[in-house]
Design a protein around this motif. Structure first.
Motif, PDB file in Angstrom:
ATOM      1  N   THR A 103       0.978  -1.146   0.097  1.00 46.64           N
ATOM      2  CA  THR A 103       0.007   0.062   0.025  1.00 46.64           C
ATOM      3  C   THR A 103       0.889   1.200   0.014  1.00 46.64           C
ATOM      4  N   ALA A 107      -1.807   6.572   1.888  1.00 41.67           N
ATOM      5  CA  ALA A 107      -3.006   6.106   2.656  1.00 41.67           C
ATOM      6  C   ALA A 107      -3.241   6.888   3.837  1.00 41.67           C
ATOM      7  N   PRO A 123      -7.149   5.787   8.639  1.00 46.80           N
ATOM      8  CA  PRO A 123      -6.624   6.365   7.460  1.00 46.80           C
ATOM      9  C   PRO A 123      -6.867   7.770   7.085  1.00 46.80           C
ATOM     10  N   PRO A 125      -6.099   9.441   3.657  1.00 47.54           N
ATOM     11  CA  PRO A 125      -5.440   9.604   2.268  1.00 47.54           C
ATOM     12  C   PRO A 125      -5.501  10.899   1.787  1.00 47.54           C
ATOM     13  N   GLY A 130      -4.313   7.617  -2.836  1.00 46.56           N
ATOM     14  CA  GLY A 130      -4.213   7.204  -1.468  1.00 46.56           C
ATOM     15  C   GLY A 130      -5.487   6.583  -1.145  1.00 46.56           C
ATOM     16  N   LYS A 133      -5.393   2.887  -2.082  1.00 44.75           N
ATOM     17  CA  LYS A 133      -4.581   2.017  -1.306  1.00 44.75           C
ATOM     18  C   LYS A 133      -5.408   1.670  -0.169  1.00 44.75           C
ATOM     19  N   VAL A 134      -6.241   2.572   0.301  1.00 46.65           N
ATOM     20  CA  VAL A 134      -7.034   2.344   1.773  1.00 46.65           C
ATOM     21  C   VAL A 134      -8.089   1.249   1.232  1.00 46.65           C
ATOM     22  N   GLU A 137      -6.371  -1.957   1.167  1.00 45.15           N
ATOM     23  CA  GLU A 137      -6.168  -2.336   2.862  1.00 45.15           C
ATOM     24  C   GLU A 137      -7.429  -3.051   3.303  1.00 45.15           C
ATOM     25  N   ARG A 155       2.815  -0.076   3.963  1.00 48.70           N
ATOM     26  CA  ARG A 155       2.741   1.088   3.750  1.00 48.70           C
ATOM     27  C   ARG A 155       4.093   1.778   3.083  1.00 48.70           C
TER      28      ARG A 155
END
Ligand code: 15L
Length: 272
Positions: A103, A107, A123, A125, A130, A133-134, A137, A155
Motif C-alpha cells: 500500500t 493512505a 486512514p 488518504p 491514496g 490504497k485504503v 487495505e 505502507r
C-alpha cells in the motif's frame, strides 16, 4: 523454493524486488508492459481472466500492479480498485492464501509531519490514489476475516537507491530493506493481517514501526548520512500545505507524473 508472483514487476519497485529476490524464490513476473525475461507473463489485471491465469499455482503474491501516483479517476479505478479486487479474488479462487500488498504512505498522507503515526491510525488518504490504497487495505482485511487469507500490508514510503528530497528523508526505504520486509511478508508463518511501514531505519521517520520490528524487521539503512547533501539542494516550494503534511505534493496536486505513462513508446511522427 516458494513460487512467488510479482504483479507490476516492470515498475520501479518491481524492478528492485525482482533483482533483490532472485534466487530466493522462484519468481513469476507479470505486468501489462512486456519485458524480455523467461519468467515473465503479460497480463492486464483489470481483466479477471488474466488475474486468474497469473495467480494459478503460486505460493504467494506480491501485488504491486496498478497506478502508482495521483491521476485521473478512470485510470485509478481500473488499475487499483478493479485490478486489486481481481487479484485478491483470483488468489482466493486459486487457493493462494498469502498476499503481500504494498500500500502507500499516501493512505495516511494527511497526517501532519509533527505527528508520529503507527499501524493503528485511521486512514487519512491525501489523494484518489491514496483512497485506492485504503481500498486495498480494507479488501485485505475482509479477505482475512471472511476467507482466512493472510495479508501483509506494507505502507511504502519511497523506494530508491538514495533519498531524493527532504520529505523522502523521512519516508525513504532502500532496495535491500524493502526486499527484507517483503520476505518477512512471504515467509513468516504466523501472519493473518498486518500493517507495517515500508521505511528504512530513518532517524527522521514519521512512523512508529514497532509492528514491523515485532515481526522481525531489522532495517539496514538510514537516510541520515544523505541528509546534508539532500537539504543543501532543496529550495522551499512555497506550498505550505504540501510542506506541513506527510503526503507532500500529493495533498494538493490533482496529478503527479505517472512513471508508467512515461515509459510508453513515443508516437512515430507522420511522414509527409
Ligand atoms: C508512492 O506511493 C508512489 O508509488 C511513489 O511513486 C512515490 O511517489 C512515493 O509514493 C512517495 O511518496 O514518494
Amino acid at each position: 523454493m516458494k513460487t512467488v508472483l510479482i504483479t507490476g514487476a516492470t515498475g520501479d519497485v518491481g524492478t528492485h524486488l525482482a533483482r533483490e529476490l532472485a534466487g530466493k524464490y522462484q519468481l513469476r513476473l507479470s505486468d501489462k508492459r512486456p519485458i524480455k525475461a523467461k519468467n515473465f507473463v503479460k497480463a492486464d489485471i483489470s481483466k479477471m481472466a488474466d488475474a486468474l491465469r497469473i495467480t494459478k499455482g503460486v505460493d504467494a503474491i506480491v501485488h504491486l500492479g496498478g497506478y502508482s501516483v495521483e491521476g485521473p479517476w478512470e485510470g485509478i479505478l481500473q488499475a487499483n480498485i478493479i485490478g486489486c479486487y481481481n487479484v485478491f479474488e483470483a488468489a482466493r479462487r486459486n487457493g493462494v492464501k498469502r498476499i503481500v500488498f504494498p500500500t502507500s504512505n499516501h493512505a495516511v498522507g494527511f497526517y501532519r509531519r509533527d505527528r508520529t503515526i503507527d499501524d493503528h491510525v485511521y486512514p487519512r488518504p491525501d489523494s484518489r490514489y491514496g483512497v485506492s490504497k485504503v481500498f486495498g487495505e480494507a479488501l485485505g482485511r475482509l479477505y482475512t476475516d471472511k476467507y482466512g487469507m493472510e495479508m501483509f500490508m506494507i505502507r511504502i514510503g519511497n523506494v530508491n537507491p538514495k533519498p531524493i528530497d527532504r520529505r523522502r528523508l523521512s519516508i525513504w526505504i532502500s532496495p535491500r530493506d524493502i526486499a527484507q520486509l517483503v520476505s518477512i511478508g512471504i515467509d513468516r508463518a504466523d501472519i493473518k493481517f498486518e500493517i507495517v511501514y515500508g521505511v528504512s531505519g530513518n532517524q527522521r521517520s514519521w512512523y512508529d514501526n514497532s509492528n514491523a520490528e515485532r515481526l522481525g524487521y531489522r532495517p539496514q539503512d538510514d537516510s541520515e548520512p544523505y541528509a546534508q547533501e539532500v537539504l543543501a539542494k532543496e529550495k522551499p516550494s512555497g506550498n505550505a500545505i504540501a510542506e506541513s503534511y506527510q503526503g507532500g505534493i500529493f495533498c494538493t496536486a490533482e496529478e503527479v507524473p505517472n512513471p508508467a505513462a512515461a515509459q510508453k513508446p513515443a508516437k512515430k511522427a507522420k511522414r509527409k
